[in-house]
Design a protein around this motif. Sequence first.
Motif, PDB file in Angstrom:
ATOM      1  N   PHE A  83      12.840  20.935 -27.827  1.00  0.00           N
ATOM      2  CA  PHE A  83      12.987  21.061 -26.379  1.00  0.00           C
ATOM      3  C   PHE A  83      14.377  21.601 -26.079  1.00  0.00           C
ATOM      4  O   PHE A  83      15.372  21.039 -26.536  1.00  0.00           O
ATOM      5  N   PRO A  84      14.485  22.669 -25.307  1.00  0.00           N
ATOM      6  CA  PRO A  84      15.783  23.314 -25.087  1.00  0.00           C
ATOM      7  C   PRO A  84      16.796  22.448 -24.345  1.00  0.00           C
ATOM      8  O   PRO A  84      17.994  22.680 -24.453  1.00  0.00           O
ATOM      9  N   GLY A  85      16.360  21.435 -23.646  1.00  0.00           N
ATOM     10  CA  GLY A  85      17.292  20.585 -22.903  1.00  0.00           C
ATOM     11  C   GLY A  85      18.318  19.904 -23.791  1.00  0.00           C
ATOM     12  O   GLY A  85      19.469  19.706 -23.389  1.00  0.00           O
ATOM     13  N   TYR A  86      17.933  19.565 -25.008  1.00  0.00           N
ATOM     14  CA  TYR A  86      18.850  18.878 -25.924  1.00  0.00           C
ATOM     15  C   TYR A  86      20.024  19.769 -26.335  1.00  0.00           C
ATOM     16  O   TYR A  86      21.186  19.393 -26.136  1.00  0.00           O
ATOM     17  N   PRO A  87      19.778  20.968 -26.893  1.00  0.00           N
ATOM     18  CA  PRO A  87      20.936  21.797 -27.243  1.00  0.00           C
ATOM     19  C   PRO A  87      21.714  22.276 -26.012  1.00  0.00           C
ATOM     20  O   PRO A  87      22.934  22.430 -26.087  1.00  0.00           O
ATOM     21  N   ILE A  88      21.030  22.477 -24.892  1.00  0.00           N
ATOM     22  CA  ILE A  88      21.742  22.873 -23.666  1.00  0.00           C
ATOM     23  C   ILE A  88      22.767  21.807 -23.310  1.00  0.00           C
ATOM     24  O   ILE A  88      23.935  22.100 -23.068  1.00  0.00           O
ATOM     25  N   TYR A  89      22.328  20.554 -23.307  1.00  0.00           N
ATOM     26  CA  TYR A  89      23.231  19.451 -22.949  1.00  0.00           C
ATOM     27  C   TYR A  89      24.413  19.383 -23.909  1.00  0.00           C
ATOM     28  O   TYR A  89      25.563  19.256 -23.481  1.00  0.00           O
ATOM     29  N   LEU A  90      24.149  19.456 -25.205  1.00  0.00           N
ATOM     30  CA  LEU A  90      25.226  19.354 -26.196  1.00  0.00           C
ATOM     31  C   LEU A  90      26.216  20.505 -26.085  1.00  0.00           C
ATOM     32  O   LEU A  90      27.418  20.310 -26.227  1.00  0.00           O
ATOM     33  N   LEU A 147      31.399  29.111 -22.137  1.00  0.00           N
ATOM     34  CA  LEU A 147      30.239  29.994 -22.126  1.00  0.00           C
ATOM     35  C   LEU A 147      29.571  29.972 -20.758  1.00  0.00           C
ATOM     36  O   LEU A 147      29.473  28.909 -20.128  1.00  0.00           O
ATOM     37  N   ASN A 148      29.075  31.122 -20.317  1.00  0.00           N
ATOM     38  CA  ASN A 148      28.341  31.148 -19.051  1.00  0.00           C
ATOM     39  C   ASN A 148      26.880  30.777 -19.305  1.00  0.00           C
ATOM     40  O   ASN A 148      26.448  30.614 -20.457  1.00  0.00           O
ATOM     41  N   ASP A 149      26.122  30.633 -18.240  1.00  0.00           N
ATOM     42  CA  ASP A 149      24.737  30.177 -18.364  1.00  0.00           C
ATOM     43  C   ASP A 149      23.886  31.117 -19.209  1.00  0.00           C
ATOM     44  O   ASP A 149      23.059  30.664 -20.007  1.00  0.00           O
ATOM     45  N   GLU A 150      24.092  32.424 -19.066  1.00  0.00           N
ATOM     46  CA  GLU A 150      23.318  33.391 -19.839  1.00  0.00           C
ATOM     47  C   GLU A 150      23.636  33.290 -21.335  1.00  0.00           C
ATOM     48  O   GLU A 150      22.736  33.375 -22.174  1.00  0.00           O
ATOM     49  N   GLN A 151      24.901  33.094 -21.656  1.00  0.00           N
ATOM     50  CA  GLN A 151      25.292  32.962 -23.064  1.00  0.00           C
ATOM     51  C   GLN A 151      24.699  31.699 -23.673  1.00  0.00           C
ATOM     52  O   GLN A 151      24.232  31.708 -24.819  1.00  0.00           O
ATOM     53  N   ILE A 152      24.717  30.609 -22.924  1.00  0.00           N
ATOM     54  CA  ILE A 152      24.158  29.350 -23.437  1.00  0.00           C
ATOM     55  C   ILE A 152      22.656  29.498 -23.649  1.00  0.00           C
ATOM     56  O   ILE A 152      22.135  29.116 -24.707  1.00  0.00           O
ATOM     57  N   ALA A 153      21.946  30.057 -22.680  1.00  0.00           N
ATOM     58  CA  ALA A 153      20.496  30.250 -22.835  1.00  0.00           C
ATOM     59  C   ALA A 153      20.210  31.135 -24.048  1.00  0.00           C
ATOM     60  O   ALA A 153      19.289  30.853 -24.827  1.00  0.00           O
ATOM     61  N   ALA A 154      20.993  32.176 -24.233  1.00  0.00           N
ATOM     62  CA  ALA A 154      20.780  33.094 -25.354  1.00  0.00           C
ATOM     63  C   ALA A 154      21.016  32.420 -26.701  1.00  0.00           C
ATOM     64  O   ALA A 154      20.229  32.597 -27.639  1.00  0.00           O
ATOM     65  N   VAL A 155      22.083  31.627 -26.806  1.00  0.00           N
ATOM     66  CA  VAL A 155      22.360  30.976 -28.089  1.00  0.00           C
ATOM     67  C   VAL A 155      21.338  29.871 -28.359  1.00  0.00           C
ATOM     68  O   VAL A 155      20.943  29.648 -29.506  1.00  0.00           O
ATOM     69  N   VAL A 156      20.876  29.198 -27.313  1.00  0.00           N
ATOM     70  CA  VAL A 156      19.821  28.192 -27.493  1.00  0.00           C
ATOM     71  C   VAL A 156      18.549  28.871 -28.005  1.00  0.00           C
ATOM     72  O   VAL A 156      17.909  28.387 -28.948  1.00  0.00           O
ATOM     73  N   ASP A 157      18.175  29.997 -27.401  1.00  0.00           N
ATOM     74  CA  ASP A 157      17.005  30.727 -27.890  1.00  0.00           C
ATOM     75  C   ASP A 157      17.189  31.138 -29.350  1.00  0.00           C
ATOM     76  O   ASP A 157      16.260  31.044 -30.150  1.00  0.00           O
ATOM     77  N   THR A 211      14.390  30.105 -23.105  1.00  0.00           N
ATOM     78  CA  THR A 211      15.125  29.128 -22.313  1.00  0.00           C
ATOM     79  C   THR A 211      15.505  29.778 -20.990  1.00  0.00           C
ATOM     80  O   THR A 211      16.289  30.722 -20.975  1.00  0.00           O
ATOM     81  N   PRO A 212      14.966  29.279 -19.877  1.00  0.00           N
ATOM     82  CA  PRO A 212      15.340  29.855 -18.583  1.00  0.00           C
ATOM     83  C   PRO A 212      16.814  29.580 -18.274  1.00  0.00           C
ATOM     84  O   PRO A 212      17.299  28.462 -18.458  1.00  0.00           O
ATOM     85  N   VAL A 213      17.513  30.589 -17.817  1.00  0.00           N
ATOM     86  CA  VAL A 213      18.915  30.434 -17.433  1.00  0.00           C
ATOM     87  C   VAL A 213      19.039  29.334 -16.380  1.00  0.00           C
ATOM     88  O   VAL A 213      20.013  28.580 -16.372  1.00  0.00           O
ATOM     89  N   GLN A 214      18.046  29.204 -15.533  1.00  0.00           N
ATOM     90  CA  GLN A 214      18.068  28.170 -14.493  1.00  0.00           C
ATOM     91  C   GLN A 214      18.142  26.767 -15.103  1.00  0.00           C
ATOM     92  O   GLN A 214      18.774  25.882 -14.540  1.00  0.00           O
ATOM     93  N   ASP A 215      17.533  26.564 -16.274  1.00  0.00           N
ATOM     94  CA  ASP A 215      17.619  25.256 -16.938  1.00  0.00           C
ATOM     95  C   ASP A 215      19.065  24.934 -17.302  1.00  0.00           C
ATOM     96  O   ASP A 215      19.499  23.782 -17.210  1.00  0.00           O
TER      97      ASP A 215
END
Length: 131
Positions: free
Chosen positions: A76-83, A98-108, A122-126
Amino acid sequence: MESLKIVVAAVLALMVSPAIAQSDAELMFANPSKLTQTDGEDVYNAICAGCHMRDGQGAVGAGMYPALANNTNLEFPGYPIYLIIHGQKAMPPLGDVLNDEQIAAVVDYIRTSFGNNYPEETPVQDVTESR
């Protein structure tokens, strides 16, 4: 070239320090706006690979850096996003780096690499909502 020097210095500092505070992370990445990578693999190699290793196998040294390879916590992407945003133990908070787009990209990237097969984007909105 200047941004590469900043990133290399930051990765080396991360490997030496077992735990750092938010302000320390901001100082290590003296000018986060210079980190222009938006591709998940590029962000991973610039920021994450110094601790989690290029192959995602993790490491033990100044701290314990968990393997990202075959990691069911990434389902679930929420876990790495939070960390990534808030940090935990030896993982520095990178929400101001990191900005939101960079975080979503690295999570993906980490969710689809190193033997992980979680292909949902991973939606950037998440990321925005997790801040």
